[in-house]
Enzyme design. Structure first.
Site, PDB file in Angstrom:
ATOM      1  N   CYS A  86      80.566  31.449  25.909  1.00  0.00           N
ATOM      2  CA  CYS A  86      81.771  30.620  25.173  1.00  0.00           C
ATOM      3  C   CYS A  86      82.033  29.326  26.036  1.00  0.00           C
ATOM      4  O   CYS A  86      80.996  28.559  25.988  1.00  0.00           O
ATOM      5  CB  CYS A  86      83.096  31.598  25.083  1.00  0.00           C
ATOM      6  SG  CYS A  86      84.027  30.996  23.908  1.00  0.00           S
ATOM      7  N   HIS A 194      81.414  36.972  22.875  1.00  0.00           N
ATOM      8  CA  HIS A 194      81.786  37.605  24.105  1.00  0.00           C
ATOM      9  C   HIS A 194      81.049  38.838  24.433  1.00  0.00           C
ATOM     10  O   HIS A 194      82.004  39.971  23.957  1.00  0.00           O
ATOM     11  CB  HIS A 194      83.357  37.625  24.253  1.00  0.00           C
ATOM     12  CG  HIS A 194      83.919  36.259  24.275  1.00  0.00           C
ATOM     13  ND1 HIS A 194      84.192  35.741  25.714  1.00  0.00           N
ATOM     14  CD2 HIS A 194      84.713  35.506  23.788  1.00  0.00           C
ATOM     15  CE1 HIS A 194      84.932  34.536  25.654  1.00  0.00           C
ATOM     16  NE2 HIS A 194      84.955  34.203  24.320  1.00  0.00           N
ATOM     17  N   GLU A 196      81.111  40.582  27.163  1.00  0.00           N
ATOM     18  CA  GLU A 196      81.998  41.301  27.968  1.00  0.00           C
ATOM     19  C   GLU A 196      83.098  42.018  27.456  1.00  0.00           C
ATOM     20  O   GLU A 196      83.761  42.802  28.203  1.00  0.00           O
ATOM     21  CB  GLU A 196      82.448  40.444  29.146  1.00  0.00           C
ATOM     22  CG  GLU A 196      83.511  39.512  29.137  1.00  0.00           C
ATOM     23  CD  GLU A 196      83.290  38.225  27.983  1.00  0.00           C
ATOM     24  OE1 GLU A 196      82.172  38.181  27.562  1.00  0.00           O
ATOM     25  OE2 GLU A 196      84.039  37.250  28.023  1.00  0.00           O
TER      26      GLU A 196
END
Lengths: 217, 85
Positions: A86, A194, A196
């Site tokens: 990002c 994302h 994560e």
């Protein structure tokens, strides 16, 4: 085996990346404050999401001059794996480590939703474990994720197999449905989604685990 | 040391979509202002700089504009330089 996580003033996914790498994958991490210059002992470096330096001027424009990034640039030139997520992807384009730029979403909205993606590992060693055309879903959360690059450069990226992740339904107007790409060597990787945030079933899926694990091999 | 004032105008390259400009153009119509056929949003950056001479000031500002104030991938820039003292 330790992974460095760069922390700029305004980063806000640094702790999520640590949680995913340490808590879900069992990989030790070390935070790298933006003024740090010591990358010794690191296997890979992650530039996390957020709003580095308040995203002043342009996303990633000020972060590009952070002392730690001089070392990250050297680390990358020696073949070290670098992943920009990002805002981290925006920083990598501002640094010139990845081509193009990420601009205001076409609908002007900040989009925050799960995004279906197609993986095309191509020639690049990033995500080499995936089948070409495999579909995964990762959360996206950005206001400036529309990938822009010159037409001929986009064709070149596609021909080289550097466009590794594409949106199945384009949420932001990105050229070529680009969600993530890598450099020709495959060691510098950037993506808007994302991974994560998708490492545990409890928080909506595990498709990010393999993607993060691919940093290590 | 001579003092210079500069204004750097940063605009999106013509090939780059400007959704914020388009939204503003649409709002112009809702305000009742007719006939706005194109509206593009850029940035104007005011810079004060000291340099031994105008050529040096120009050179420093060009570097600043090219490498920091604008991203040449998506933006063009122009520079106006005035010596103030």
């Amino acid at each position: 085996m330790t992974i460095g996580i760069v922390v700029f003033p305004g980063s806000n996914c640094d702790r999520d990346v640590r949680w995913a790498l340490e808590g879900c994958l069992g990989v030790p991490t070390r935070f790298l404050w933006h003024e740090e210059r010591d990358l010794q002992g690191l296997e890979a470096v992650v530039l996390p999401g957020g709003f580095s330096y308040g995203d002043y001027l342009r996303c990633g424009a000020i972060a590009r001059f952070a002392p730690v990034l001089e070392e990250v640039r050297r680390f990358a030139s020696e073949g070290g794996p670098v992943l920009g997520i990002c805002n981290g992807f925006q920083v990598l384009t501002e640094l010139g480590l990845l081509p193009g730029a990420l601009t205001r979403n076409i609908g002007l909205h900040f989009v925050c939703e799960p995004a279906p993606l197609e993986v095309r590992p191509g020639a690049c060693r990033w995500l080499a474990g995936y089948q070409s055309g495999e579909e995964i879903a990762l959360p996206i959360a950005h206001g400036e994720g529309r990938y822009q690059v010159q037409e001929d450069q986009l064709r070149q990226l596609e021909d080289n197999g550097q466009v590794v992740l594409r949106y199945k339904t384009n949420p932001n107007g990105s050229m070529g449905d680009v969600a993530g790409l890598c450099n020709p060597q495959g060691n510098v990787r950037g993506l808007m989604p994302h991974p994560e945030r998708a490492c545990d079933q409890l928080t909506g899926g595990e498709d990010g685990r393999r993607l993060l694990a691919s940093l290590l091999g | 040391m001579p003092h210079f004032h500069a204004r750097v105008q940063v605009s999106l390259r013509p090939s780059v979509l400007d959704p914020a400009g388009e939204a503003t153009r649409a709002a112009a119509g809702r305000l009742g202002v007719e006939g706005v056929t194109r509206l593009r949003i850029g940035k104007a950056i005011e810079v004060e700089i000291e340099a031994p001479d105008q050529a040096t000031a120009q050179q420093r500002l060009e570097l600043l504009s090219e490498r920091l104030l604008a991203n040449p991938v998506i933006e063009n820039w122009t520079l106006d330089l005035i010596e103030t003292a």
